[in-house]
Design an enzyme around this catalytic site. Structure first.
Site, short mmCIF file in Angstrom:
data_model
loop_
_atom_site.label_atom_id
_atom_site.label_comp_id
_atom_site.label_asym_id
_atom_site.label_seq_id
_atom_site.Cartn_x
_atom_site.Cartn_y
_atom_site.Cartn_z
N ASP A 102 54.66 9.60 90.63
CA ASP A 102 55.48 9.99 91.22
C ASP A 102 57.04 10.10 91.25
O ASP A 102 56.65 9.92 89.41
CB ASP A 102 56.33 7.87 91.94
CG ASP A 102 54.60 7.39 92.88
OD1 ASP A 102 55.26 7.22 93.73
OD2 ASP A 102 54.05 7.22 91.98
N GLU A 153 52.95 2.79 103.61
CA GLU A 153 53.45 1.47 101.83
C GLU A 153 53.29 0.34 103.28
O GLU A 153 53.79 -0.03 103.53
CB GLU A 153 54.90 2.09 101.70
CG GLU A 153 54.09 3.11 100.77
CD GLU A 153 55.73 4.07 100.41
OE1 GLU A 153 56.68 3.67 100.65
OE2 GLU A 153 55.43 5.18 100.06
#
Lengths: 210, 258
Positions: free
Chosen positions: B10, B129
């Site tokens: 990320d 998500e």
């Protein structure tokens, strides 16, 4: 003068990755869409990702189909990767029936969605699989990567009419997925040598040593 | 079929970051350097996520991807802030192999078919998500966990497949960054309902967490982030643990030998 390896740029995807992998393998290749460069090359690599029909349209629009046909007729080495391999066949059933270059008799068909034991198979086939070669695979320098896993990502695969043209396969749920084809000077690989670590670079080096 | 071990990175601007429940990011190093390290450990793929992209409306990773793709020879997926075919074209042209789309697809799912019609379903990953709901089930969240899509995560996975996604990346927000194991129920629910490969993400703290989720034959791949970044785990450790448990992964001896 060293041999000229040309990577054909026809606006279909992963040419950048193929060139990176060639460079890392110590191979000096020229990325070009020029018809005369393809005509004069000592070796030609045709990459490609995405849809079959779109790749064929691009080859036809740019006049590359005829140039590639004349090139392979000279007997010089040719390597198609992924869609660049599938377009070698006569036709594909991806999104309706489409004509290919027809250098290798046979078709491009969807990967079966059931395993040999009846279990469901997920398509696209994505992942690293070892290559299983035929006798003719062993006669090529590409067989240096036998037993190594290489990276596949595809929903369709080549089904040559002449089974001896399939020189390597991968096993997917007990189904033989065509991994490499060869008809004389014409080679095609379904896996991505440019994304298959050191094993993939070995394939590229073996091809450019032909 | 070999199951895939994916290193997830990320990124915020130029930094590798890691949060908990997708929040409270800490800087973890250089996203290029770590990619090289994970490649040499035998990562089967890399997954880059631009965590601020959705907020700013554009993916900012093409510079990093361009460099990493010239040094790392495994597939690279890039996600975060992808809203248009132009953005996909740019990322693929610098060496990405697949793109992962979340927020834009929840607003207009046809972006998935637009991408897959052009670049193929194999390049089109739907990123979900998911947050556990008090009365059961999971909701798909957007904008890196900040906003509600109102969609049930499992139903959304099925719909995404119909729209042309070739793979589902399912991240548990509840487990993300905790290192306390994955949300096996969430992952199993999604994997059972779709016919395309599923990548499980969120919560790996130990090799046994990977073994546990891959003991479900429907799960194709696991993405690991914080445990790798903190050097709690290497991909080689995970591979060894999988092998002991009878879970097939790629043999990387050849890579090591060279």
């Amino acid at each position: 003068m060293s041999a000229r390896t040309v990577v054909v740029d026809y606006g279909i995807g992963n040419v950048f990755s193929v060139c990176n992998a060639l460079r890392a393998s110590g191979i000096d290749a020229e990325l070009t869409g020029s018809l005369s460069a393809v005509r004069d090359a000592d070796r030609v690599i045709l990459p490609g990702v995405g849809a079959f029909a779109r790749a064929m349209d691009a080859l036809n629009e740019k006049g590359l189909s005829d140039t590639l046909r004349r090139y392979v007729d000279t007997g010089r080495p040719f390597l198609g990767i992924c869609i660049g391999m599938q377009v070698l066949m006569e036709r594909s059933e991806e999104f309706g029936e489409h004509a290919g270059l027809g250098f290798v008799p046979g078709s491009v068909e969807r990967i079966p969605d059931t395993a040999s034991n009846g279990d469901h198979l997920r398509v696209p086939h994505i992942g690293w699989a070892p290559l299983h070669g035929s006798k003719s695979w062993e006669e090529t320098s590409l067989s240096d990567v036998a037993d190594a896993a290489v990276y596949f990502v595809h929903s369709y695969h080549c089904v040559p009419n002449d089974p001896t043209h399939r020189i390597a396969h991968a096993d997917y749920g007990g189904r033989k997925i065509t991994a490499a084809i060869r008809q004389e000077n014409i080679f095609g690989v379904q896996f991505h040598p440019e994304r298959s670590g050191d094993a993939g670079q070995k394939v590229l080096r073996a091809f450019t040593a032909l | 079929m070999n199951r895939r071990l994916i290193a997830r990175l990320d990124v915020k601007m130029e930094h590798l970051i890691k949060g908990v429940h997708l929040e409270g990011w800490r800087k973890m190093g250089d996203p290029r350097e770590r990619a090289r390290a994970y490649y040499s450990q035998g990562a089967d793929e890399l997954l880059y996520m631009d965590v601020v992209a959705s907020l700013y409306g554009r993916n900012n990773l093409s510079g990093i991807v361009r460099q990493v793709a010239s040094e790392v020879f495994v597939p690279i997926t890039v996600g975060g802030g992808i809203r248009s075919l132009d953005a996909v074209r740019e990322l693929l042209s610098v060496g990405a192999d697949k793109v992962a789309v979340n927020t834009a697809a929840t607003i207009d799912p046809t972006i998935l078919s637009v991408i897959s019609d052009t670049y193929g379903s194999q390049a089109t990953v739907l990123s979900i998500e998911a947050k556990r709901q008090p009365n059961g089930g999971w909701e798909a969240m957007t904008d890196n966990g900040r906003n509600h899509s109102g969609r049930d995560a499992v139903a959304w996975a099925v719909e995404g497949q119909k729209h042309g996604a070739g793979e589902i990346l399912i991240t548990s927000i509840d487990q993300d960054g905790t290192g306390r194991g994955m949300d096996a129920a969430l992952i199993a629910s999604v994997a059972r309902e779709v016919d395309i490969p599923v990548i499980a993400s969120g919560g790996v703290g130990a090799a046994s967490d990977v073994v546990k989720v891959l003991s479900n034959p429907d799960v194709s791949a696991v993405a690991i982030a914080g445990a790798l970044h903190r050097d709690k785990l290497t991909l080689a450790d995970v591979r060894t643990a999988c092998r002991s448990a009878g879970i097939a992964t790629r043999s990387t001896e050849l890579e090591v030998a060279e």
